[in-house]
Design a protein around this motif. Structure first.
Motif, PDB file in Angstrom:
ATOM      1  N   ALA A 122      30.697  46.219  25.323  1.00 10.13           N
ATOM      2  CA  ALA A 122      29.596  46.096  25.240  1.00 10.13           C
ATOM      3  C   ALA A 122      28.513  45.898  23.978  1.00 10.13           C
ATOM      4  N   LEU A 123      28.860  46.931  23.446  1.00  6.98           N
ATOM      5  CA  LEU A 123      28.318  47.044  21.567  1.00  6.98           C
ATOM      6  C   LEU A 123      28.735  45.678  21.470  1.00  6.98           C
ATOM      7  N   VAL A 155      28.652  44.900  38.442  1.00  8.42           N
ATOM      8  CA  VAL A 155      27.505  44.213  38.242  1.00  8.42           C
ATOM      9  C   VAL A 155      27.434  44.569  36.629  1.00  8.42           C
ATOM     10  N   ALA A 156      28.165  45.852  36.006  1.00 11.99           N
ATOM     11  CA  ALA A 156      28.142  45.939  34.328  1.00 11.99           C
ATOM     12  C   ALA A 156      28.972  44.953  33.655  1.00 11.99           C
ATOM     13  N   ASP A 157      30.315  44.646  34.737  1.00 10.40           N
ATOM     14  CA  ASP A 157      31.181  43.936  34.179  1.00 10.40           C
ATOM     15  C   ASP A 157      30.861  42.375  33.972  1.00 10.40           C
ATOM     16  N   LYS A 158      29.566  42.084  34.963  1.00 13.03           N
ATOM     17  CA  LYS A 158      29.316  40.317  35.634  1.00 13.03           C
ATOM     18  C   LYS A 158      28.651  39.839  34.160  1.00 13.03           C
ATOM     19  N   VAL A 159      27.765  41.387  34.409  1.00 13.37           N
ATOM     20  CA  VAL A 159      26.772  41.121  32.865  1.00 13.37           C
ATOM     21  C   VAL A 159      26.921  40.771  31.595  1.00 13.37           C
ATOM     22  N   LEU A 160      28.426  41.790  30.976  1.00 15.54           N
ATOM     23  CA  LEU A 160      28.962  41.673  29.909  1.00 15.54           C
ATOM     24  C   LEU A 160      29.869  40.540  30.395  1.00 15.54           C
ATOM     25  N   LYS A 161      30.479  40.094  30.867  1.00 17.77           N
ATOM     26  CA  LYS A 161      30.919  38.254  31.062  1.00 17.77           C
ATOM     27  C   LYS A 161      30.351  37.314  31.063  1.00 17.77           C
ATOM     28  N   LEU A 213      22.651  50.858  27.767  1.00 14.76           N
ATOM     29  CA  LEU A 213      24.252  50.680  26.996  1.00 14.76           C
ATOM     30  C   LEU A 213      25.363  52.829  27.835  1.00 14.76           C
ATOM     31  N   MET A 214      24.919  52.889  28.638  1.00 13.79           N
ATOM     32  CA  MET A 214      24.912  54.230  29.034  1.00 13.79           C
ATOM     33  C   MET A 214      25.547  54.458  29.969  1.00 13.79           C
ATOM     34  N   LEU A 215      25.362  53.275  30.416  1.00 13.90           N
ATOM     35  CA  LEU A 215      26.110  52.313  32.589  1.00 13.90           C
ATOM     36  C   LEU A 215      27.294  52.325  31.905  1.00 13.90           C
ATOM     37  N   PHE A 216      27.648  51.249  30.965  1.00 10.55           N
ATOM     38  CA  PHE A 216      28.789  50.740  30.125  1.00 10.55           C
ATOM     39  C   PHE A 216      30.043  51.338  30.171  1.00 10.55           C
TER      40      PHE A 216
END
Length: 109
Positions: free
Chosen positions: A5-6, A79-85, A60-63
């Motif tokens: 994420a970062l 959802v977190a994975d898709k946002v990052l992708k 950020l904490m979600l990741f």
């Protein structure tokens, strides 16, 4: 998943490790270690990222929850994975477009 994420945030905003490290008040080597998952970012570092990129610290904490809590709700992880992708794809597409522009010969009139 902090490192992913970062790093994605940095790339999306077209910053080098050196640029971002300076803006966050840390060494480039420390930032590199975070992005390579050799160091865990402190809450202070995460707060600096949230402020720098104007996003909620909770986002950020979600990741981080994905790696620390294997029983977390699958929908949130998905959802977190898709946002990052999506952000990785946009950052990569922008870098590709920038590379193509640099390769094109200059036009003279």
């Amino acid at each position: 998943m902090y490192e992913r994420a970062l790093k994605t945030l940095r790339l999306y905003h077209r910053l080098t490790q050196s640029n971002l490290a300076e803006q966050l008040g840390m060494s480039r080597s420390y930032l590199n270690e975070i992005e390579r998952k050799r160091k865990e970012p402190s809450l202070e570092i995460l707060t600096k990222y949230a402020e720098r990129f104007d996003i909620p610290l909770s986002s950020l904490m979600l990741f981080a929850e994905q790696t620390q809590n294997p029983k977390l709700d699958r929908a949130r992880l998905y959802v977190a994975d898709k946002v990052l992708k999506m952000l990785e794809w946009i950052a990569e597409d922008d870098q590709d477009a920038e590379s193509e522009t640099e390769k094109q010969p200059a036009h003279t009139h």
